[in-house]
Design an enzyme around this catalytic site. Structure first.
Site, PDB file in Angstrom:
ATOM      1  CG  ASN A   9      -0.171  -0.115   2.499  1.00 36.13           C
ATOM      2  OD1 ASN A   9       0.599   0.776   2.832  1.00 36.13           O
ATOM      3  ND2 ASN A   9      -0.338  -1.221   3.220  1.00 36.13           N
ATOM      4  CG  ASP A  50      -6.762  -5.978   6.332  1.00 38.66           C
ATOM      5  OD1 ASP A  50      -6.375  -6.156   7.502  1.00 38.66           O
ATOM      6  OD2 ASP A  50      -7.302  -4.929   5.937  1.00 38.66           O
ATOM      7  CE  LYS A  52       8.817 -11.529 -14.740  1.00 40.56           C
ATOM      8  NZ  LYS A  52       9.570 -10.900 -15.805  1.00 40.56           N
ATOM      9  CG  PHE A  73      -2.787   5.311  13.304  1.00 39.27           C
ATOM     10  CD1 PHE A  73      -2.029   5.066  14.438  1.00 39.27           C
ATOM     11  CD2 PHE A  73      -2.676   6.529  12.669  1.00 39.27           C
ATOM     12  CE1 PHE A  73      -1.161   6.035  14.916  1.00 39.27           C
ATOM     13  CE2 PHE A  73      -1.810   7.502  13.137  1.00 39.27           C
ATOM     14  CZ  PHE A  73      -1.051   7.259  14.266  1.00 39.27           C
ATOM     15  CE  LYS A 110     -10.819  -0.342  10.335  1.00 38.97           C
ATOM     16  NZ  LYS A 110     -10.305   0.404   9.218  1.00 38.97           N
ATOM     17  CE  LYS A 170      -8.690  -3.584  13.691  1.00 38.64           C
ATOM     18  NZ  LYS A 170      -7.673  -3.837  12.699  1.00 38.64           N
TER      19      LYS A 170
END
Ligand code: PMT
Length: 401
Positions: A209, A279, A289, A324, A338, A342
């Site tokens: 990301n 995730d 490859k 976060f 969250k 969590k």
């Protein structure tokens, strides 16, 4: 750490005055009380009204001007200061300070203060190199005045050399460093995760990301400044390792991050999970490859462990857990979900669709929500400043037991 602190800024006349407007605005966002004293010459560059609007306090220029709020103005401001910053400091004000000349509001107030004085010079490079100026700087340093070194570069007059006012970041960091000499996190062990994870598919491809690590690294640096023993677990980023860490562990995948977190968890007082953890990971890793063909390729993904959730379930009573949430829609609702799912003590919610917030930028705009429902939104600000605010919230949670 700037909350409840008073910074008095003495502004003397030079082209760099405009940069000090930014310093005032940054300090206000950090909840400091800021008072500005200007020399007459400084008012030729920026009007006092600008500083008055930014600091939300009257600006003093004239020694004999009455400002209702203070008894004897220069003494009142000198006493109120937790830090006294002179920026930009011209050769003239440096000369006056070094030689005990007090003939205007700024020079009298700085002479009367017992607060630490930080001096950020800005002037023509030949003036700066002049042995008289250097002698004055040396003498002030011997008296305990601290200097924020000017930078080298092209000066307003066109000359090249040393003499540019230090950048705003450097000035804010110098103030922060001075104020946290008492190290409010001394003895505390803090684990911070930062950056992205990288989930390999074959030797040349991976899923990841946009996290740059800037947010997490800023928190690690701020925690070190505050005296904490910091373990930073970082995904692959291009940032330099912050100085003063207790441990620095570089990982690639979410599973590697999970295993290092588990290894280190029991000894931590505070865990801050600013990393953007993938995730999912590719179900199969191909040793060679993957060759393209004319067909479409379907990828199968496996669920990665939710590290923060696991920490929430296994944490000890004294540990403070901060998560976060990077959200694009129903931002507050999803963030608060969250926090609960969590079991964190605090969640930092960023709406990553907002300009300047979230991934990659040097700034962020967040809302902090505490376990008890208490929430506060902060304006867009540098991640380096926000890092201190997040840590101050954690220090408050510890104080409240
Ligand atoms: O690195 P920068 O470029 O400076 O960008 C900063 C940031 C946007 C990455 C940062 O501010 C941020 O929001 N980090 C969390 C991003 C994220 O993954 O959010 P999330 O909503 O998907 O996850 C929620 C929380 O669970 C996070 O604390 C995350 O670390 C944690 N998590 C998520 C998935 C997972 N498998 N394990 C986790 O521990």
């Amino acid at each position: 750490m700037l909350k409840g602190k008073t910074i008095v800024i003495g502004v003397s006349g030079g082209i760099a005055v405009y940069k000090v407007c930014d310093v005032v605005s940054r300090l206000k966002k950090l909840n400091a009380t800021v008072h500005v004293i200007m020399t007459e010459a400084a008012t030729e560059f920026v009007a006092p009204l600008t500083f008055q609007s930014l600091s939300q306090q009257p600006v003093v220029v004239d020694m004999f001007e009455k400002v209702e709020k203070w008894d004897i103005e220069h003494i009142a401001l000198a006493k109120a200061a937790d830090i006294f910053l002179v920026a930009p400091a011209t050769a003239n004000i440096i000369g006056k300070m070094a030689n005990g000349i007090a003939d205007d509001m700024l020079s009298t107030t700085v002479m009367a203060t017992k607060a630490p004085v930080l001096v950020a010079p800005a002037m023509n490079t030949n003036m700066y190199d002049n042995p008289i100026v250097q002698k004055n700087i040396k003498s002030l340093k011997e008296f305990g005045y601290q200097f924020i070194e000017p930078e080298s570069g092209r000066l307003a007059c066109g000359d090249m050399g040393k003499g540019k006012l230090a950048d705003v970041d450097t000035i804010i960091q110098a103030i922060n460093r001075e104020l946290i000499k008492d190290q409010p996190m001394k003895g505390l062990k803090v684990l911070i995760t930062a950056g992205p994870t990288r989930e390999p598919l074959d030797p040349v491809r991976y899923l990841t990301n946009h996290s740059s690590g800037k947010m997490g690294y800023a928190i690690a640096e701020a925690a070190v400044l505050k005296g904490a023993e910091v373990t930073l677990i970082s995904g692959p980023v291009t940032l330099r390792e912050p100085t003063g860490l207790k441990d620095f562990v570089q990982i690639q995948t979410a599973e590697e991050m999970f295993s290092i977190v588990k290894e280190n968890l029991s000894e931590q007082d505070i865990i801050i999970k600013s990393a953007a953890v993938a995730d999912y990971r590719p179900r199969y890793y191909r040793d060679n490859k993957i060759k393209k063909s004319d067909e479409d390729l379907e990828l199968q993904l496996n669920r990665n462990p939710d590290i923060l959730k696991w920490i929430g379930m296994h944490k000890e009573d004294h540990q403070i857990i901060v998560g976060f949430a990077a959200e694009t829609n129903d931002v507050m609702e999803n963030g608060i979900k969250k926090l609960k799912a969590k079991q964190t003590d605090l969640i930092v919610i960023n709406d990553i669709t907002k300009a300047g917030a979230g991934f990659k930028s040097d700034t962020n705009k967040v809302t902090l929500v505490h376990k008890d429902g208490n929430e506060k939104s902060y304006p867009l600000m540098p991640k380096k400043d926000l890092a201190h605010i997040i840590l101050e919230n954690i220090i408050d949670i510890r104080k409240d037991g």
